[in-house]
Design a protein around this motif. Structure first.
Motif, PDB file in Angstrom:
ATOM      1  N   PRO A 131       0.800  -1.232   0.000  1.00 40.40           N
ATOM      2  CA  PRO A 131       0.000   0.000   0.000  1.00 40.40           C
ATOM      3  C   PRO A 131       0.830   1.279   0.000  1.00 40.40           C
ATOM      4  CG  PRO A 131      -0.781  -1.508   1.700  1.00 40.40           C
ATOM      5  CD  PRO A 131       0.460  -2.108   1.135  1.00 40.40           C
ATOM      6  N   LEU A 132       2.047   1.172   0.527  1.00 42.91           N
ATOM      7  CA  LEU A 132       2.918   2.353   0.545  1.00 42.91           C
ATOM      8  C   LEU A 132       3.196   2.871  -0.864  1.00 42.91           C
ATOM      9  CD1 LEU A 132       6.000   1.986   2.864  1.00 42.91           C
ATOM     10  CD2 LEU A 132       4.312   3.816   2.819  1.00 42.91           C
ATOM     11  N   PHE A 133       3.465   1.930  -1.768  1.00 43.29           N
ATOM     12  CA  PHE A 133       3.738   2.323  -3.152  1.00 43.29           C
ATOM     13  C   PHE A 133       2.533   3.052  -3.730  1.00 43.29           C
ATOM     14  CE2 PHE A 133       6.960  -0.891  -2.573  1.00 43.29           C
ATOM     15  CZ  PHE A 133       8.028  -0.393  -3.295  1.00 43.29           C
ATOM     16  N   GLY A 134       1.332   2.541  -3.393  1.00 42.22           N
ATOM     17  CA  GLY A 134       0.114   3.190  -3.858  1.00 42.22           C
ATOM     18  C   GLY A 134      -0.006   4.612  -3.339  1.00 42.22           C
ATOM     19  N   LYS A 167       2.496   3.662  -9.813  1.00 49.71           N
ATOM     20  CA  LYS A 167       1.585   2.556 -10.049  1.00 49.71           C
ATOM     21  C   LYS A 167       2.310   1.352 -10.654  1.00 49.71           C
ATOM     22  CE  LYS A 167      -2.448   1.426  -9.214  1.00 49.71           C
ATOM     23  NZ  LYS A 167      -2.786   1.288  -7.800  1.00 49.71           N
ATOM     24  N   PHE A 168       3.243   1.604 -11.568  1.00 56.32           N
ATOM     25  CA  PHE A 168       3.982   0.506 -12.206  1.00 56.32           C
ATOM     26  C   PHE A 168       4.878  -0.197 -11.204  1.00 56.32           C
ATOM     27  CE2 PHE A 168       2.992   3.029 -16.021  1.00 56.32           C
ATOM     28  CZ  PHE A 168       2.356   2.040 -16.744  1.00 56.32           C
ATOM     29  N   ALA A 169       5.497   0.608 -10.357  1.00 58.74           N
ATOM     30  CA  ALA A 169       6.349   0.030  -9.325  1.00 58.74           C
ATOM     31  C   ALA A 169       5.504  -0.846  -8.409  1.00 58.74           C
ATOM     32  CB  ALA A 169       7.029   1.140  -8.519  1.00 58.74           C
ATOM     33  N   GLU A 170       4.317  -0.370  -8.070  1.00 63.57           N
ATOM     34  CA  GLU A 170       3.426  -1.127  -7.195  1.00 63.57           C
ATOM     35  C   GLU A 170       3.017  -2.444  -7.852  1.00 63.57           C
ATOM     36  OE1 GLU A 170      -0.375   0.649  -6.449  1.00 63.57           O
ATOM     37  OE2 GLU A 170      -0.800  -0.665  -4.756  1.00 63.57           O
ATOM     38  N   MET A 171       2.621  -2.359  -9.137  1.00 62.90           N
ATOM     39  CA  MET A 171       2.171  -3.569  -9.832  1.00 62.90           C
ATOM     40  C   MET A 171       3.282  -4.610  -9.914  1.00 62.90           C
ATOM     41  SD  MET A 171      -0.110  -1.737 -12.768  1.00 62.90           S
ATOM     42  CE  MET A 171       0.167  -3.010 -13.970  1.00 62.90           C
ATOM     43  N   ALA A 225      11.510   7.602 -16.579  1.00 69.07           N
ATOM     44  CA  ALA A 225      10.114   7.586 -16.132  1.00 69.07           C
ATOM     45  C   ALA A 225      10.034   7.827 -14.625  1.00 69.07           C
ATOM     46  CB  ALA A 225       9.461   6.244 -16.490  1.00 69.07           C
ATOM     47  N   VAL A 226      10.948   7.189 -13.891  1.00 69.21           N
ATOM     48  CA  VAL A 226      10.952   7.381 -12.440  1.00 69.21           C
ATOM     49  C   VAL A 226      11.309   8.828 -12.109  1.00 69.21           C
ATOM     50  CG1 VAL A 226      12.121   6.742 -10.288  1.00 69.21           C
ATOM     51  CG2 VAL A 226      11.431   4.953 -11.905  1.00 69.21           C
ATOM     52  N   VAL A 240       5.793  14.431  -9.330  1.00 66.89           N
ATOM     53  CA  VAL A 240       4.379  14.352  -8.980  1.00 66.89           C
ATOM     54  C   VAL A 240       4.136  13.478  -7.752  1.00 66.89           C
ATOM     55  CG1 VAL A 240       3.449  14.936 -11.236  1.00 66.89           C
ATOM     56  CG2 VAL A 240       4.055  12.566 -10.769  1.00 66.89           C
ATOM     57  N   LEU A 241       5.166  13.381  -6.916  1.00 66.96           N
ATOM     58  CA  LEU A 241       4.976  12.683  -5.639  1.00 66.96           C
ATOM     59  C   LEU A 241       4.048  13.516  -4.762  1.00 66.96           C
ATOM     60  CD1 LEU A 241       8.680  11.774  -4.742  1.00 66.96           C
ATOM     61  CD2 LEU A 241       6.859  10.118  -5.173  1.00 66.96           C
TER      62      LEU A 241
END
Ligand code: 1PW
Length: 206
Positions: A46-49, A56-60, A150-151, A157-158
């Protein structure tokens, strides 16, 4: 929870990793089991979310790999035997192998460790410096140009620290306690996993 975050995310993470760390630090022949490890790792998702759409890609990617480890835990007891199985099968570096996923997930844990460490020592409300430092230190050396770009864009936009804490239902003081406790607990666990790779002659730089 709507945002995939919320109540008690940080204390749950801190607690789960404290338990795992005690396994590693209490005994010289410690054996970390895949099931509690993958469970603790799933609490971090959930932290990544909470870091916004950009991650989102990192989370997935992270969620899929943790899920693979959770599936593996149904038939494999320990992290050591998970690695041994891939070594024997010649599948260590194969895309999607448990061992390869473990190395990626370990990096995710390490990135969160550095992120928290940096949040704890950084003044102000921006997460850009803490997140950039964490990414640069842990993932950037293993990512190609396109992902790094991309990162880097995502860093603009953090959410702010205030927004992040609000999503996590923490205030400054409570967040500090839980973040520090994750930093302290995750370090020996991450070292332990590195040692599993190194002592099987697999290296950790791939
Ligand atoms: C918390 C601060 C914000 C920084 C988040 C940075 C997260 C970076 C992870 C982005 C990963 C998404 C793209 C997927 C990369 C995969 O190619 C790679 N996975 C990882 C975790 O590096 C390798 O996966 P593979 O080939 O073993 O399936």
């Amino acid at each position: 929870m709507a945002e995939g975050s919320g109540d008690r995310t940080l204390p749950r993470i801190a607690e789960a990793f404290k338990d795992l760390a005690s396994v590693v630090t209490d005994s010289l022949n410690a054996e970390v089991k895949v099931a509690p490890f993958s469970h603790a790792c799933s609490l971090v998702s959930p932290l990544f979310g909470c870091l916004g759409v950009a991650f989102k890609f990192a989370e997935m990617d992270y969620v899929a790999k943790v899920h693979d480890l959770a599936e593996a835990s149904k038939s494999i007891q320990s992290l050591q035997s998970l690695i041994d199985l891939d070594v024997r099968g010649g599948t260590v570096r194969k895309g999607g192998s448990h061992t390869r996923n473990l190395l990626r997930v370990k990096r995710g844990l390490d990135m969160v460790r550095v992120l928290f460490e940096q949040i704890l020592v950084t003044e102000g409300n921006s997460l850009k410096d803490p997140a950039s430092k964490a990414y640069d230190q842990v993932f950037a050396p293993h990512h190609g140009w396109a992902i790094r770009k991309a990162v880097a864009a995502g860093m603009y936009v953090l959410p702010t620290k205030e927004q992040l804490l609000k999503k996590l239902n923490e205030d400054e003081a409570s967040a500090k306690v839980h973040m520090q406790s994750y930093v302290t607990a995750s370090a020996p666990l991450i070292q332990y996993i590195d040692k599993l790779f190194v002592s099987s002659d697999l290296g950790i730089d791939w």
